[in-house]
Design a protein around this motif. Sequence first.
Motif, PDB file in Angstrom:
ATOM      1  N   ASP A   1       0.836  -1.200   0.000  1.00 59.36           N
ATOM      2  CA  ASP A   1       0.000   0.000   0.000  1.00 59.36           C
ATOM      3  C   ASP A   1       0.874   1.255   0.000  1.00 59.36           C
ATOM      4  N   GLY A   2       0.404   2.264  -0.708  1.00 60.96           N
ATOM      5  CA  GLY A   2       1.082   3.544  -0.698  1.00 60.96           C
ATOM      6  C   GLY A   2       2.089   3.747  -1.811  1.00 60.96           C
ATOM      7  N   LEU A   3       2.350   2.721  -2.611  1.00 58.69           N
ATOM      8  CA  LEU A   3       3.336   2.881  -3.684  1.00 58.69           C
ATOM      9  C   LEU A   3       2.814   3.808  -4.776  1.00 58.69           C
ATOM     10  N   ASP A   4       3.738   4.374  -5.524  1.00 58.59           N
ATOM     11  CA  ASP A   4       3.460   5.311  -6.618  1.00 58.59           C
ATOM     12  C   ASP A   4       2.967   4.515  -7.836  1.00 58.59           C
ATOM     13  N   LEU A   5       1.697   4.665  -8.178  1.00 65.06           N
ATOM     14  CA  LEU A   5       1.119   3.840  -9.252  1.00 65.06           C
ATOM     15  C   LEU A   5       1.715   4.164 -10.617  1.00 65.06           C
ATOM     16  N   GLU A   6       2.169   5.404 -10.789  1.00 61.31           N
ATOM     17  CA  GLU A   6       2.765   5.763 -12.084  1.00 61.31           C
ATOM     18  C   GLU A   6       4.076   4.990 -12.280  1.00 61.31           C
ATOM     19  N   VAL A   7       4.885   4.913 -11.214  1.00 66.11           N
ATOM     20  CA  VAL A   7       6.128   4.140 -11.322  1.00 66.11           C
ATOM     21  C   VAL A   7       5.823   2.648 -11.379  1.00 66.11           C
ATOM     22  N   TRP A   8       4.768   2.225 -10.685  1.00 66.70           N
ATOM     23  CA  TRP A   8       4.350   0.814 -10.774  1.00 66.70           C
ATOM     24  C   TRP A   8       4.121   0.443 -12.242  1.00 66.70           C
ATOM     25  N   ALA A   9       3.436   1.318 -12.947  1.00 69.22           N
ATOM     26  CA  ALA A   9       3.180   1.062 -14.369  1.00 69.22           C
ATOM     27  C   ALA A   9       4.485   1.044 -15.161  1.00 69.22           C
ATOM     28  N   ASP A  10       5.421   1.946 -14.820  1.00 74.35           N
ATOM     29  CA  ASP A  10       6.726   1.951 -15.506  1.00 74.35           C
ATOM     30  C   ASP A  10       7.436   0.613 -15.350  1.00 74.35           C
ATOM     31  N   VAL A  11       7.427   0.086 -14.118  1.00 70.74           N
ATOM     32  CA  VAL A  11       8.149  -1.164 -13.844  1.00 70.74           C
ATOM     33  C   VAL A  11       7.473  -2.328 -14.564  1.00 70.74           C
ATOM     34  N   ALA A  12       6.137  -2.363 -14.496  1.00 72.65           N
ATOM     35  CA  ALA A  12       5.404  -3.436 -15.179  1.00 72.65           C
ATOM     36  C   ALA A  12       5.689  -3.402 -16.681  1.00 72.65           C
TER      37      ALA A  12
END
Lengths: 316, 316
Positions: free
Chosen positions: B148-159
Amino acid sequence: MAERAVCVVGTGLIGGSLLRAAEKAGREVWGTSASEPTAAAARADGFAVSTDLDAALRRAAATDALVVLAVPLPALAAVLRRIDAVAPAIRLTDAVSVKVAVADAVATHAPRARYVGGHPMAGTAESGWAAGSAGLFTGAAWVVAADDGLDLEVWADVAELAWACGAHVVPAAADEHDHAVAKISHLPHLLAAVLAAVGAGQAGDELPLALAASSFADGTRVAGTRPELVLAMCEGNRDALLAAVDDALGRLGVMRGSLASTGGLAATVQAGYAARQRWMASRSPAATRIQLNGPGVLAELRDLGRRGDVVVGWAP
Amino acid sequence: MAERAVCVVGTGLIGGSLLRAAEKAGREVWGTSASEPTAAAARADGFAVSTDLDAALRRAAATDALVVLAVPLPALAAVLRRIDAVAPAIRLTDAVSVKVAVADAVATHAPRARYVGGHPMAGTAESGWAAGSAGLFTGAAWVVAADDGLDLEVWADVAELAWACGAHVVPAAADEHDHAVAKISHLPHLLAAVLAAVGAGQAGDELPLALAASSFADGTRVAGTRPELVLAMCEGNRDALLAAVDDALGRLGVMRGSLASTGGLAATVQAGYAARQRWMASRSPAATRIQLNGPGVLAELRDLGRRGDVVVGWAP
């Protein structure tokens, strides 16, 4: 002199591969299986395999062939009793993965057989006639028992069969063989089973298995072997296996203590790395040619095996 | 929009493969190595790799690139301090094999970074730039942290980087990841080390290693990994690894007791066989497409990972 004919009892992965390899080397070969579908599959591939054990043994007696037992340990006693009944003084070897238990069974059930134990160190996670191949033993070690008192003529038969199949001979006392295979074959199967069970964990938590990659794949590969084959092999080598398990447990306990106290794993990891390197370096053993004479030849052969050397043929 | 550029810190097996795979997928890529010979080898293969970490980070800040940390855990703090000094609010992920320790280090040394942890589950016993390949991640699981709390924009970058490298995404909480890899990656390395040491035994008794064949070869393969890599990985995951070691020791102790008392190994061998079959059956996970929205999306992603499902792209 024509090379000795070969009768294989049990045509699973090992026996079936042996039949193919010996035939390819020009030997007269035939075999027997307790399973009619297996025998039929072998016949469909052009091999003389039947379910008539007595007939196969009588043919071996009549032609002075070498009989190779390639059945699981639990099935051995029944076969040995037939040998004692119909072909008692046969030339006999085996391809079973323990040697003391087989020697004991032969002494009990077929004491007149001219028996010299053998163990080709080859296998796959597959099993059965269809999984076999003539090349299974190429480059493999083939243990030939070298205990005092063995019949040297049959010793030579077994060594020549190993060479004909593309293997090199490693002479070893039966009990030293059993301790060795406990360490490098039976213990690996048990550690693989434990590792697989830890990885699978509780049903419902699928994350570990979803992440498992090559280290888990390799470490658990032999856990995929048919359980009855693993049990026959490991349970038949109980005393030596207990010693190997205790060796592993002792090392794991020391490692656990270090991880819990200092957090350090260097001793474990470096010892494992050094051991693996030592094994890699031993992959090209000294290839020796021998003569089978002199009163101490079997003791010399045992020493040769302890040094890690192998026998590849007769000295001129 | 052009796809996000990628800056890889550390160009060993994993970082070097990542650089190659991202470049092959059309990304703008550059990297940095602490070793000039490694950097030179990468440049000789046509990649922009230097030893100037600060310059590489400044370029990442200037182009809003994704920085991937692919250095061993012990080298991480020094890199993070440079990030905080020259590119503090960078988009940041990593390819280190533990996740809690890396997240803690980021929080301590580079707290302003937009960090989402990652872990591609790929590797070989080899290491270094030369061992890398663009295809290393094809078909592999790539964990992306989903706390919880992670940056979703960077999450998308990593994925998207994982998909570009041919991997599928497995979302997991950092601590659940660490417990999972303790079981399926770190424990396999320790069991391999112990098995290798048992097999090698005492110098002078070369018989066991002379007989070692495929079960020993597979069971000890990862014991050949460079010890410093294994130590960095395992010692950085101490708590989860202790739990996995104790699980293995418990199972081995039960097995030892059964072998010593009744001689039976069926429970161990059958559980291992069932676990291995379950893993084989899980090799084709349900491929899911997701949308990164809604307040509970990270919790949903964690559940998805626990079910053993994987994410292969965005839902329309």
